[in-house]
Motif scaffolding. Structure first.
Motif, PDB file in Angstrom:
ATOM      1  N   PRO A 101      -4.393   2.757  -0.968  1.00 56.61           N
ATOM      2  CA  PRO A 101      -3.321   3.079  -1.912  1.00 56.61           C
ATOM      3  C   PRO A 101      -2.199   2.051  -1.854  1.00 56.61           C
ATOM      4  CG  PRO A 101      -3.090   4.367   0.086  1.00 56.61           C
ATOM      5  CD  PRO A 101      -4.365   3.598   0.234  1.00 56.61           C
ATOM      6  N   CYS A 102      -1.375   2.040  -2.896  1.00 53.14           N
ATOM      7  CA  CYS A 102      -0.184   1.182  -2.849  1.00 53.14           C
ATOM      8  C   CYS A 102       0.667   1.622  -1.665  1.00 53.14           C
ATOM      9  CB  CYS A 102       0.595   1.308  -4.162  1.00 53.14           C
ATOM     10  SG  CYS A 102       2.086   0.311  -4.169  1.00 53.14           S
ATOM     11  N   SER A 103       0.980   2.926  -1.609  1.00 56.40           N
ATOM     12  CA  SER A 103       1.840   3.446  -0.532  1.00 56.40           C
ATOM     13  C   SER A 103       1.099   4.443   0.338  1.00 56.40           C
ATOM     14  CB  SER A 103       3.038   4.216  -1.120  1.00 56.40           C
ATOM     15  OG  SER A 103       3.823   3.378  -1.907  1.00 56.40           O
ATOM     16  N   LEU A 125      -8.349  -1.387   5.452  1.00 56.65           N
ATOM     17  CA  LEU A 125      -7.604  -0.363   4.706  1.00 56.65           C
ATOM     18  C   LEU A 125      -6.173  -0.853   4.498  1.00 56.65           C
ATOM     19  CD1 LEU A 125      -7.601   2.596   3.627  1.00 56.65           C
ATOM     20  CD2 LEU A 125      -6.966   3.325   5.953  1.00 56.65           C
ATOM     21  N   ARG A 126      -5.707  -0.811   3.249  1.00 57.72           N
ATOM     22  CA  ARG A 126      -4.345  -1.226   2.954  1.00 57.72           C
ATOM     23  C   ARG A 126      -3.477   0.006   2.691  1.00 57.72           C
ATOM     24  NH1 ARG A 126      -1.583  -3.546  -1.697  1.00 57.72           N
ATOM     25  NH2 ARG A 126      -0.199  -1.826  -1.131  1.00 57.72           N
ATOM     26  N   GLY A 127      -2.179  -0.164   2.839  1.00 56.29           N
ATOM     27  CA  GLY A 127      -1.238   0.898   2.513  1.00 56.29           C
ATOM     28  C   GLY A 127       0.152   0.425   2.915  1.00 56.29           C
ATOM     29  N   TYR A 130       6.636   0.057   4.200  1.00 56.97           N
ATOM     30  CA  TYR A 130       7.951  -0.464   3.802  1.00 56.97           C
ATOM     31  C   TYR A 130       7.756  -1.012   2.401  1.00 56.97           C
ATOM     32  CZ  TYR A 130       8.553  -0.344   8.880  1.00 56.97           C
ATOM     33  OH  TYR A 130       8.600   0.039  10.197  1.00 56.97           O
ATOM     34  N   LYS A 131       8.282  -0.314   1.410  1.00 56.78           N
ATOM     35  CA  LYS A 131       7.960  -0.651   0.025  1.00 56.78           C
ATOM     36  C   LYS A 131       9.085  -1.397  -0.672  1.00 56.78           C
ATOM     37  CE  LYS A 131       4.849   0.000  -1.740  1.00 56.78           C
ATOM     38  NZ  LYS A 131       3.654  -0.911  -1.682  1.00 56.78           N
ATOM     39  N   PRO A 132       8.779  -2.548  -1.264  1.00 57.45           N
ATOM     40  CA  PRO A 132       9.790  -3.256  -2.055  1.00 57.45           C
ATOM     41  C   PRO A 132       9.802  -2.671  -3.472  1.00 57.45           C
ATOM     42  CG  PRO A 132       7.755  -4.550  -1.922  1.00 57.45           C
ATOM     43  CD  PRO A 132       7.478  -3.235  -1.252  1.00 57.45           C
ATOM     44  N   ARG A 133      10.739  -1.822  -3.792  1.00 57.83           N
ATOM     45  CA  ARG A 133      10.759  -1.186  -5.107  1.00 57.83           C
ATOM     46  C   ARG A 133      11.900  -1.733  -5.961  1.00 57.83           C
ATOM     47  NH1 ARG A 133       7.804   3.352  -5.324  1.00 57.83           N
ATOM     48  NH2 ARG A 133       7.593   2.645  -7.475  1.00 57.83           N
ATOM     49  N   SER A 163      -0.597  -3.983   6.334  1.00 62.68           N
ATOM     50  CA  SER A 163       0.597  -3.382   5.732  1.00 62.68           C
ATOM     51  C   SER A 163       1.715  -4.415   5.658  1.00 62.68           C
ATOM     52  CB  SER A 163       1.042  -2.168   6.566  1.00 62.68           C
ATOM     53  OG  SER A 163       1.856  -1.327   5.794  1.00 62.68           O
ATOM     54  N   GLU A 164       2.626  -4.177   4.734  1.00 61.03           N
ATOM     55  CA  GLU A 164       3.672  -5.159   4.445  1.00 61.03           C
ATOM     56  C   GLU A 164       4.923  -4.978   5.307  1.00 61.03           C
ATOM     57  OE1 GLU A 164       4.649  -5.313   0.256  1.00 61.03           O
ATOM     58  OE2 GLU A 164       6.469  -6.482   0.606  1.00 61.03           O
ATOM     59  N   VAL A 165       5.525  -6.108   5.679  1.00 62.11           N
ATOM     60  CA  VAL A 165       6.878  -6.052   6.268  1.00 62.11           C
ATOM     61  C   VAL A 165       7.833  -6.711   5.276  1.00 62.11           C
ATOM     62  CG1 VAL A 165       6.108  -6.066   8.679  1.00 62.11           C
ATOM     63  CG2 VAL A 165       6.581  -8.242   7.552  1.00 62.11           C
ATOM     64  N   GLY A 184       5.007  -9.774   1.170  1.00 58.87           N
ATOM     65  CA  GLY A 184       4.874  -9.526  -0.258  1.00 58.87           C
ATOM     66  C   GLY A 184       5.461 -10.656  -1.095  1.00 58.87           C
ATOM     67  N   ALA A 185       5.145 -10.585  -2.385  1.00 65.80           N
ATOM     68  CA  ALA A 185       5.582 -11.611  -3.324  1.00 65.80           C
ATOM     69  C   ALA A 185       7.099 -11.831  -3.264  1.00 65.80           C
ATOM     70  CB  ALA A 185       5.174 -11.202  -4.735  1.00 65.80           C
ATOM     71  N   ARG A 186       7.833 -10.736  -3.128  1.00 63.62           N
ATOM     72  CA  ARG A 186       9.293 -10.835  -3.153  1.00 63.62           C
ATOM     73  C   ARG A 186       9.868 -11.502  -1.913  1.00 63.62           C
ATOM     74  NH1 ARG A 186       6.942  -7.099  -5.472  1.00 63.62           N
ATOM     75  NH2 ARG A 186       7.491  -6.314  -7.537  1.00 63.62           N
ATOM     76  N   LEU A 206      -0.217 -13.757   3.230  1.00 70.02           N
ATOM     77  CA  LEU A 206       0.968 -14.269   2.539  1.00 70.02           C
ATOM     78  C   LEU A 206       0.720 -14.278   1.039  1.00 70.02           C
ATOM     79  CD1 LEU A 206       3.760 -15.704   2.684  1.00 70.02           C
ATOM     80  CD2 LEU A 206       2.505 -17.867   2.898  1.00 70.02           C
ATOM     81  N   LYS A 207       1.484 -13.432   0.333  1.00 71.50           N
ATOM     82  CA  LYS A 207       1.295 -13.355  -1.116  1.00 71.50           C
ATOM     83  C   LYS A 207       2.128 -14.403  -1.844  1.00 71.50           C
ATOM     84  CE  LYS A 207      -0.272  -8.806  -2.151  1.00 71.50           C
ATOM     85  NZ  LYS A 207      -0.006  -7.758  -3.129  1.00 71.50           N
ATOM     86  N   ARG A 208       1.594 -14.851  -2.948  1.00 66.28           N
ATOM     87  CA  ARG A 208       2.314 -15.826  -3.770  1.00 66.28           C
ATOM     88  C   ARG A 208       3.503 -15.143  -4.443  1.00 66.28           C
ATOM     89  NH1 ARG A 208      -0.426 -19.041  -8.863  1.00 66.28           N
ATOM     90  NH2 ARG A 208       1.330 -20.413  -9.333  1.00 66.28           N
ATOM     91  N   ALA A 268      -7.526 -12.613  -3.405  1.00 64.57           N
ATOM     92  CA  ALA A 268      -6.875 -12.315  -4.680  1.00 64.57           C
ATOM     93  C   ALA A 268      -6.583 -10.824  -4.791  1.00 64.57           C
ATOM     94  CB  ALA A 268      -7.780 -12.753  -5.828  1.00 64.57           C
ATOM     95  N   ASP A 269      -5.482 -10.508  -5.440  1.00 68.34           N
ATOM     96  CA  ASP A 269      -5.063  -9.121  -5.661  1.00 68.34           C
ATOM     97  C   ASP A 269      -5.008  -8.867  -7.163  1.00 68.34           C
ATOM     98  OD1 ASP A 269      -3.611  -6.828  -6.194  1.00 68.34           O
ATOM     99  OD2 ASP A 269      -1.974  -7.272  -4.810  1.00 68.34           O
ATOM    100  N   PRO A 270      -6.115  -8.368  -7.746  1.00 63.14           N
ATOM    101  CA  PRO A 270      -6.136  -8.143  -9.190  1.00 63.14           C
ATOM    102  C   PRO A 270      -5.367  -6.895  -9.608  1.00 63.14           C
ATOM    103  CG  PRO A 270      -8.228  -7.484  -8.220  1.00 63.14           C
ATOM    104  CD  PRO A 270      -7.376  -8.006  -7.094  1.00 63.14           C
ATOM    105  N   SER A 271      -4.944  -6.061  -8.661  1.00 66.27           N
ATOM    106  CA  SER A 271      -4.183  -4.855  -8.999  1.00 66.27           C
ATOM    107  C   SER A 271      -2.769  -5.245  -9.440  1.00 66.27           C
ATOM    108  CB  SER A 271      -4.124  -3.903  -7.800  1.00 66.27           C
ATOM    109  OG  SER A 271      -5.432  -3.603  -7.357  1.00 66.27           O
ATOM    110  N   HIS A 272      -2.059  -5.973  -8.555  1.00 68.17           N
ATOM    111  CA  HIS A 272      -0.733  -6.470  -8.954  1.00 68.17           C
ATOM    112  C   HIS A 272      -0.875  -7.610  -9.959  1.00 68.17           C
ATOM    113  CE1 HIS A 272       0.030  -4.236  -5.264  1.00 68.17           C
ATOM    114  NE2 HIS A 272       1.207  -3.974  -5.808  1.00 68.17           N
ATOM    115  N   GLY A 273      -2.024  -8.305  -9.895  1.00 65.07           N
ATOM    116  CA  GLY A 273      -2.257  -9.439 -10.786  1.00 65.07           C
ATOM    117  C   GLY A 273      -2.284  -9.057 -12.253  1.00 65.07           C
TER     118      GLY A 273
HETATM  119  C1  PEP Z   1       1.784  -4.414  -2.572  1.00 65.65           C
HETATM  120  O1  PEP Z   1       0.780  -5.010  -2.123  1.00 65.65           O
HETATM  121  O2  PEP Z   1       1.864  -3.168  -2.648  1.00 65.65           O
HETATM  122  C2  PEP Z   1       2.898  -5.209  -3.123  1.00 65.65           C
HETATM  123  C3  PEP Z   1       4.129  -4.722  -3.201  1.00 65.65           C
HETATM  124  O3  PEP Z   1       2.491  -6.409  -3.581  1.00 65.65           O
HETATM  125  P1  PEP Z   1       3.324  -7.652  -4.213  1.00 65.65           P
HETATM  126  O4  PEP Z   1       4.200  -8.132  -3.118  1.00 65.65           O
HETATM  127  O5  PEP Z   1       2.236  -8.608  -4.579  1.00 65.65           O
HETATM  128  O6  PEP Z   1       4.068  -7.136  -5.408  1.00 65.65           O
END
Ligand code: PEP
Ligand code: MN
Length: 337
Positions: A101-103, A125-127, A130-133, A163-165, A184-186, A206-208, A268-273
């Motif tokens: 899941p995303c979260s 497994l991803r999840g 810490y969510k960048p919203r 998981s993301e930091v 994350g991208a941000r 490391l995301k672009r 590659a991440d086609p979901s956010h892509g």
């Molecule tokens: C994520 O993987 O849930 C995410 C926030 O991705 P991105 O940094 O690519 O937006």
């Protein structure tokens, strides 16, 4: 500057070259491939005279690296780097599937999703905890508690976890619970964070950045590599363009270009892509066809009630069908899943 040793170079000859580099004040990043050692020289090499090293026994050639990403570039690593996560390898012949899941929403949610995905060739497994919203009023993630649930779910279903930091303060809890730390991208150009991740002994996904060039992505990787952490996996996740049908424009061409410029694994991440559930599968297939070493995909047993990114999240049945299609595409390009 890169010093390529002869494949017949002895240990002593390599040590003598290293000693000379150290005496001249350089740092060395050593890469031992299947048949030869390559020494990446870090420091102000403009002042160095390549002939000093060319004449040494066991030295095959000394190259000036013109790209600014010295450690990430192909000159330093002509052979593909493999990043190992438990018994999973990124950058080898197998394509690695990461999904979830995303979260992380609850202990039961992540455990249930792990159980559904693990039989579907999904080793990681991803999840997000810490969510960048974009909005401060949106769900911000469960924090460390979420990481505990993710770890539990991974252990229950024999999966590694990612998981993301977002901040340097998140690194310590992440080190306790996750196998791969995502940037994350941000945060691709959060240099303080990248420097800190250069000191850890865990793979970094490391995301672009959404408006980053490939050179900027490679320079962000260089921050981590030059800090001493060589376990970096790059991720294309779409960029901002003038097109507004999709959430982002999935840059498929980034995959083969990165594979030319760098020895690091590329996923590659086609979901956010794309940001659109229906477009995830075609872009996932295209990414594998273009040479991606892995995929990061959002999947949930009920995307309609997902706390975040439901619109781009696959139903498990859709994911299952996609995995079967990906196996066919992978074999068409000489890979497997
Ligand atoms: C994520 O993987 O849930 C995410 C926030 O991705 P991105 O940094 O690519 O937006
Ligand atoms: Mn998401």
């Amino acid at each position: 500057m890169v010093i390529v040793m002869e494949n017949t170079a002895t240990k002593e000859q390599i040590e003598l070259v290293c000693q000379k580099l150290i005496d001249h004040g350089f740092d060395i990043h050593r890469s031992t491939g299947s048949n030869r050692t390559v020494l990446g020289v870090v420091g102000d090499t403009q002042q160095a005279d390549t002939r000093d090293y060319e004449v040494m026994d066991g030295v095959h050639e000394v190259l000036r690296v013109t790209e600014p990403y010295k450690l990430a570039g192909r000159t330093f690593g002509p052979e593909n780097s493999i990043v190992k996560v438990k018994d999973v390898e990124f950058g080898g012949s197998k394509i690695v599937l990461m999904a979830g899941p995303c979260s992380i929403e609850s202990r039961d949610q992540i455990k249930k999703i792990g159980g559904l995905l693990s039989p579907l060739s999904t080793r990681i497994l991803r999840g997000g905890a810490y969510k960048p919203r974009s909005s401060p009023y949106s769900f911000q993630g469960l924090g460390e508690e979420g990481l505990k649930y993710l770890r539990e779910a991974g252990d229950t279903h024999n999966m590694a976890v990612v998981s993301e930091v977002m901040d340097r303060a998140d690194i310590l809890p992440a080190l306790k619970y996750v196998d791969i730390i995502q940037v994350g991208a941000r945060n691709m150009q959060n240099f303080a964070l990248l420097k800190e991740l250069g000191k850890v002994n865990k793979p970094i996904l490391l995301k672009r950045g959404m408006s980053a060039t490939l050179q900027e992505l490679l320079m962000a990787a260089e921050y981590i590599l030059s800090g001493g952490n060589h376990q970096v996996i790059l991720c294309e996740r779409g960029i901002r363009t003038f097109e507004n049908y999709t959430r982002n424009t999935m840059d498929i061409s980034a995959i083969p270009i990165l594979k030319t410029l760098t020895h690091l694994p590329v996923v590659a991440d086609p979901s956010h892509g794309t940001g659109i559930r229906k477009q995830v599968a075609p872009m996932a297939r295209a990414a594998v066809a273009a040479g991606a070493d892995g995929l990061l995909i959002e999947a949930h047993y009920d995307p309609e009630i997902a706390f975040s990114d439901g619109a781009q999240t696959l139903y498990i049945e859709q994911y299952e069908k996609l995995v079967e299609e990906l196996k066919i595409v992978a074999s068409a390009v000489g890979r497997s899943i």
